[in-house]
Scaffold this motif. Structure first.
Motif, PDB file in Angstrom:
ATOM      1  N   PRO A   2      12.800 127.816 -27.240  1.00 22.23           N
ATOM      2  CA  PRO A   2      14.166 127.378 -26.971  1.00 22.23           C
ATOM      3  C   PRO A   2      15.152 128.218 -27.798  1.00 22.23           C
ATOM      4  N   SER A   3      16.205 128.681 -27.122  1.00 18.11           N
ATOM      5  CA  SER A   3      17.110 129.631 -27.769  1.00 18.11           C
ATOM      6  C   SER A   3      17.844 129.010 -28.957  1.00 18.11           C
ATOM      7  N   ALA A   4      18.089 127.706 -28.897  1.00 19.54           N
ATOM      8  CA  ALA A   4      18.879 127.061 -29.946  1.00 19.54           C
ATOM      9  C   ALA A   4      18.262 127.258 -31.340  1.00 19.54           C
ATOM     10  N   GLU A   5      16.942 127.323 -31.383  1.00 16.12           N
ATOM     11  CA  GLU A   5      16.258 127.517 -32.667  1.00 16.12           C
ATOM     12  C   GLU A   5      16.681 128.831 -33.316  1.00 16.12           C
ATOM     13  N   ASN A   6      17.118 129.749 -32.475  1.00 18.66           N
ATOM     14  CA  ASN A   6      17.530 131.049 -33.000  1.00 18.66           C
ATOM     15  C   ASN A   6      18.932 131.035 -33.584  1.00 18.66           C
ATOM     16  N   ASN A   7      19.655 129.995 -33.265  1.00 17.68           N
ATOM     17  CA  ASN A   7      21.033 129.895 -33.705  1.00 17.68           C
ATOM     18  C   ASN A   7      21.054 129.568 -35.200  1.00 17.68           C
ATOM     19  N   MET A   8      21.245 130.623 -36.020  1.00 14.82           N
ATOM     20  CA  MET A   8      21.013 130.476 -37.449  1.00 14.82           C
ATOM     21  C   MET A   8      22.069 129.607 -38.137  1.00 14.82           C
ATOM     22  N   ASP A   9      23.250 129.440 -37.540  1.00  6.99           N
ATOM     23  CA  ASP A   9      24.250 128.627 -38.225  1.00  6.99           C
ATOM     24  C   ASP A   9      24.073 127.130 -37.946  1.00  6.99           C
ATOM     25  N   ALA A  10      23.105 126.789 -37.102  1.00  8.71           N
ATOM     26  CA  ALA A  10      22.884 125.388 -36.784  1.00  8.71           C
ATOM     27  C   ALA A  10      22.038 124.738 -37.872  1.00  8.71           C
ATOM     28  N   SER A  11      22.659 124.158 -38.875  1.00  7.27           N
ATOM     29  CA  SER A  11      21.898 123.517 -39.938  1.00  7.27           C
ATOM     30  C   SER A  11      21.389 122.155 -39.477  1.00  7.27           C
ATOM     31  N   THR A  12      20.389 121.656 -40.172  1.00  7.34           N
ATOM     32  CA  THR A  12      19.798 120.376 -39.797  1.00  7.34           C
ATOM     33  C   THR A  12      19.692 119.465 -41.018  1.00  7.34           C
ATOM     34  N   TYR A  13      19.560 118.187 -40.732  1.00  6.67           N
ATOM     35  CA  TYR A  13      19.191 117.223 -41.770  1.00  6.67           C
ATOM     36  C   TYR A  13      17.740 116.817 -41.550  1.00  6.67           C
ATOM     37  N   ILE A  60      17.371 116.583 -37.570  1.00  5.01           N
ATOM     38  CA  ILE A  60      18.569 116.220 -36.805  1.00  5.01           C
ATOM     39  C   ILE A  60      19.582 117.356 -36.868  1.00  5.01           C
ATOM     40  N   ALA A  61      20.208 117.664 -35.723  1.00  3.87           N
ATOM     41  CA  ALA A  61      21.256 118.692 -35.690  1.00  3.87           C
ATOM     42  C   ALA A  61      22.469 118.182 -36.455  1.00  3.87           C
ATOM     43  N   ALA A  62      22.800 118.874 -37.547  1.00  5.84           N
ATOM     44  CA  ALA A  62      23.887 118.391 -38.402  1.00  5.84           C
ATOM     45  C   ALA A  62      25.201 118.304 -37.636  1.00  5.84           C
ATOM     46  N   ASN A  63      25.434 119.251 -36.758  1.00  2.00           N
ATOM     47  CA  ASN A  63      26.726 119.276 -36.060  1.00  2.00           C
ATOM     48  C   ASN A  63      26.863 118.193 -34.981  1.00  2.00           C
ATOM     49  N   SER A  64      25.770 117.450 -34.753  1.00  2.00           N
ATOM     50  CA  SER A  64      25.867 116.355 -33.775  1.00  2.00           C
ATOM     51  C   SER A  64      26.387 115.073 -34.426  1.00  2.00           C
ATOM     52  N   LEU A  65      26.391 115.039 -35.759  1.00  2.00           N
ATOM     53  CA  LEU A  65      26.694 113.788 -36.467  1.00  2.00           C
ATOM     54  C   LEU A  65      28.196 113.523 -36.575  1.00  2.00           C
ATOM     55  N   LYS A  66      28.511 112.254 -36.633  1.00  2.00           N
ATOM     56  CA  LYS A  66      29.907 111.841 -36.848  1.00  2.00           C
ATOM     57  C   LYS A  66      30.243 111.808 -38.351  1.00  2.00           C
ATOM     58  N   LEU A  67      29.206 111.794 -39.211  1.00  2.00           N
ATOM     59  CA  LEU A  67      29.428 111.674 -40.658  1.00  2.00           C
ATOM     60  C   LEU A  67      29.052 112.963 -41.380  1.00  2.00           C
ATOM     61  N   ASN A  68      29.568 113.121 -42.573  1.00  2.00           N
ATOM     62  CA  ASN A  68      29.125 114.232 -43.409  1.00  2.00           C
ATOM     63  C   ASN A  68      27.857 113.809 -44.180  1.00  2.00           C
ATOM     64  N   HIS A  69      27.294 114.770 -44.915  1.00  2.00           N
ATOM     65  CA  HIS A  69      26.016 114.559 -45.595  1.00  2.00           C
ATOM     66  C   HIS A  69      26.058 113.322 -46.487  1.00  2.00           C
ATOM     67  N   THR A  70      27.102 113.233 -47.312  1.00  2.00           N
ATOM     68  CA  THR A  70      27.193 112.135 -48.280  1.00  2.00           C
ATOM     69  C   THR A  70      27.278 110.778 -47.585  1.00  2.00           C
ATOM     70  N   SER A  91      19.614 118.455 -46.475  1.00  2.00           N
ATOM     71  CA  SER A  91      20.191 119.404 -45.527  1.00  2.00           C
ATOM     72  C   SER A  91      19.427 120.721 -45.613  1.00  2.00           C
ATOM     73  N   SER A  92      19.253 121.362 -44.477  1.00  2.17           N
ATOM     74  CA  SER A  92      18.598 122.679 -44.491  1.00  2.17           C
ATOM     75  C   SER A  92      19.482 123.709 -45.203  1.00  2.17           C
ATOM     76  N   ARG A  93      20.746 123.343 -45.439  1.00  3.41           N
ATOM     77  CA  ARG A  93      21.634 124.258 -46.167  1.00  3.41           C
ATOM     78  C   ARG A  93      21.352 124.263 -47.675  1.00  3.41           C
ATOM     79  N   SER A  94      20.870 123.138 -48.200  1.00  7.27           N
ATOM     80  CA  SER A  94      20.587 123.128 -49.651  1.00  7.27           C
ATOM     81  C   SER A  94      19.164 123.608 -49.880  1.00  7.27           C
ATOM     82  N   LYS A  95      19.043 124.870 -50.176  1.00  8.32           N
ATOM     83  CA  LYS A  95      17.720 125.473 -50.343  1.00  8.32           C
ATOM     84  C   LYS A  95      17.117 125.042 -51.666  1.00  8.32           C
TER      85      LYS A  95
END
Lengths: 290, 290, 290, 290
Positions: A2-13, A60-70, A91-95
């Motif tokens: 699936p192409s979406a997996e390649n979308n590197m800016d799509a962070s996940t929770y 979970i796709a972070a950009n689908s959420l109505k709330l922020n991480h906190t 978050s996949s952003r916090s390495k």
């Protein structure tokens, strides 16, 4: 593919839980996710019927959420409390920060650094710690600080290592063929945050010179084991294992070569599973959602 | 795990032959070896009954011989002629010169260089040739000359490559994920001296984008193939293949990651087999004494 | 895929030796073969440098020889004596007599019988011996005598088994999941002529309930081991091992199912290797020319 | 190794769905399950992001439910309609009826029958259909009706087969090495209800004599493929594949032996996955929740 997996800016929770099993648990969790509009990319469940315990991981796709991480975390905490969950929400952003400990063998170090460098391992590597200066060259090439530790005094050496782990705010310590036995108290302080690659298919050939032991016993496959470190040598929860076929015609060099391949692959997978929150340790074993 | 294999100064001769099969052939060869006091460390035979053809490889302790390399070769030449042999007799001391050709993918390059650096691959690497400048950094670290080739003019580019191969006296050219189709005439001039790593389990998924093809067909394992390059794309004699299991849950990233593992392992083995004179090409296939 | 292998009337001689290594040994053997016009179909060598010992197996087309079996054997005996060889020289026409010992588990029994029935195992099966009457049905279908042994008195039971082995002139006894520990004296009398399939990847999980042990330890692969039986439980020389990947999601049934697959495959190979004279036991290990 | 899995009287319901993906879908399904008190033993999800399609399988303890099978099904139907689901809801108590079609090769037949007989395959086998009388003996031993089909007239033969499939109310037809090409119209009528075991690693070596093709191409692994049958030969959705390593030293007999092992294992798994409702066919591929 699936192409979406390649979308590197799509962070996940990544939401990982385990708790006593009960009817309605999945419904409660998934309803919560629906209520915050979570788009679930990956979901894994496991029920241990004997233990009556439930294990679950969602990505979970972070950009689908109505709330922020906190806010997401705060909201989930209420649910978690209700069901007596052990849980994490990252978050996949916090390495995670991964420290590498090495001795003289360089194959695992080279492999981990290469995978990190090419983006396969979603972590930071703040430092490499070694008891041989020859590994400095890898650190230099990848522009990572290298700390040489003198092991003439073991207690001081480990105090030094723990200080570095503290200073670099290390989340995970990897013994990438670090040929020193970790003291009990260090094992306990780093519990669940330190993994080792052992060069045998555990529980066979615990301790030193496992290839020699394998040779002496005449086994037809050799292996390697990636596991969490506990106070009992080579007894920690196993994350991943690899094996390769050998025969009488394999020389010492052949066995080492094949063994290295096992070590590299078991460590690479085990490390990735941990970094991606795919491992749940429960009692002396792991659930790995891979 | 015989200790002698660890003795790094113990060089060997590798005698590889193939010829029409006949009774007495093995006796003649082994009697010759006995007559020069050869201590045989490894011997491999294969008879293709259908083709009535015999294939043989011996590895001999150099220090057991009464003759030097030149005299040994001269003496063997007479035997070889009598039995109409195709043959080679190489010392493990004369390392073949291997040129690496790369594009943008760095995993095979990194792996081959690491194995060479740690002594697993008994060859010299006189140069790295690439059509992307980003690979220069590997060449620098390992202190190997890097040659960037501009492919805006393909004919000139390949002329340049062939000139480098000539100048460096290259014995084997390795396409370590070099994403350019080699012209027919170059294939022919380098026949038997150029190997490729193709990122599929040939003969499935010839040509471009094999992972996409594999995804579209829904296969349950993907693989990689190390083969000699011939004029017909991806049709040359196969040296080694590797596969890994995949499933519907593998993303594009997962497939690439697993595929890379296959490529690395197939190339590492295929290259080592060639370097150690373990491969005999006969017609469109290989005998591999591994 | 040489066609000659399909020619079922082409019997072979299998010459298997091991002896102290020395220069000229291969020459002496192969010259002897040439002197009797032997056409060598398959040849395997192994030198254990550390032990200074040489191992060798040849498969020879019987119809190429100038001598009959008896004369061939007599002639070879002289050579064997000269070089202090342990040796055997068997015709593929003289099938070994293999007795199967079983308890309640039927998967190994079914598999061995099927392979024997379809010609994959070149042996005779003069009898099946069991401590459960339910296995009678397999014996009946394949028209093999079945002997039920009452284990209320163990000493008598084993005396009965040894009597059957003697009466049927059994060459090899196979414990095809025979859940009884063989007494020391029986092990010694049948030394080298009795093989077992153990349902773990030895040396891990010796003794009873290896799947439970594997489950408790949380290993990521399970296996099976085919080995010669010695007085020390599960310590005999290993012939073949098989493994399969498991995970937390494998139920007890799944582990048993996968384990059975390992057992079937390890036993089938181990048994075939023994029957085809491909195994040499030396001290506590095996050389397997497969 | 949870003990509950061993409890043979604990039947389950298997709910399998696929539908357009949307937020809230999992919540809706799991809330429905909670509302009927369903205890979920196994849950598997897959989102195909590219296709925006969702796939899901649940295994539910039947005795945990407040409703019986019919009511459960009726209630679920409403949910299914709302989300435009393709779905099935089967009890593990209603065993599918599986017909076996065979020619002369008996290894797959023997293996499937043995697994069925020992309870590994949760199905009924109402009949065996063959175009060689020699397979009658297996049918007799397992007390299953055998139908010999004369293929002198192909059209009549297939009409006969289809009549048997109808009369026995067959749910799944298995071509267990049935060496006849199925006519287009039969393929269409049995679409999704007929599986084949092909003796190559598809898409390599489509059609006849795949082992010979593999031998001629010189591949280093051979395999087998279990797939649904469609009108285009060997092109149907793949359920399972197995491979084994081969080399130049493998004779024709060796390749057949190894190939059989691949066929047996791929068919056993593929068949089990289908019987346990683990396979979802979507377009030309499968999702397999194993």
């Amino acid at each position: 593919m699936p192409s979406a997996e390649n979308n590197m800016d799509a962070s996940t929770y990544r939401v990982v839980i385990d708790c006593p099993d009960q009817v309605g648990l999945v419904a409660a969790v998934s309803q919560f996710f629906a209520s915050v509009n979570a788009s679930i990319l990956e979901a894994s469940h496991h029920t241990d019927v004997k233990l009556a315990r439930f294990f679950m991981r969602h990505e979970i796709a972070a950009n689908s959420l109505k709330l922020n991480h906190t806010d997401f975390k705060q909201a989930f905490a209420q649910l978690a409390q209700k069901y007596d969950m052990r849980w994490s929400l990252n978050s996949s952003r916090s390495k995670p920060k991964v420290a590498l400990l090495v001795s003289k063998e360089e194959h695992c170090l080279n492999d981990v650094l290469h995978r990190w460098h090419t983006g396969e391992l979603n972590c930071d590597i703040p430092c490499i710690i070694g008891n041989h200066k020859s590994m400095q060259k890898y650190a230099d090439w990848y522009e990572i600080p290298f700390h040489y530790i003198d092991f003439s005094n073991k207690t001081e050496a480990f105090a030094h290592i723990e200080a570095l782990i503290r200073d670099y705010k290390v989340d995970l310590t990897v013994l990438a063929r670090f040929m020193q036995i970790i003291p009990d108290d260090v094992c306990q302080r780093l519990s669940g945050k330190i993994i080792n690659i052992h060069h045998s298919f555990l529980p066979s050939f615990v301790g030193a010179k496992p290839y020699q032991q394998a040779y002496d016993r005449g086994v037809k496959l050799i292996g390697a084991t990636c596991h969490y470190v506990t106070s009992v040598l080579d007894e920690g929860p196993i994350i991943e294992q690899e094996v390769m076929r050998i025969s009488h015609s394999d020389s010492s060099d052949d066995m080492v070569r094949k063994g290295k391949r096992c070590e590299i692959n078991a460590l690479a997978n085990g490390l990735r599973y941990h970094i991606e929150d795919r491992v749940i340790v429960f009692e002396s074993k792991t659930i790995v959602f891979n």
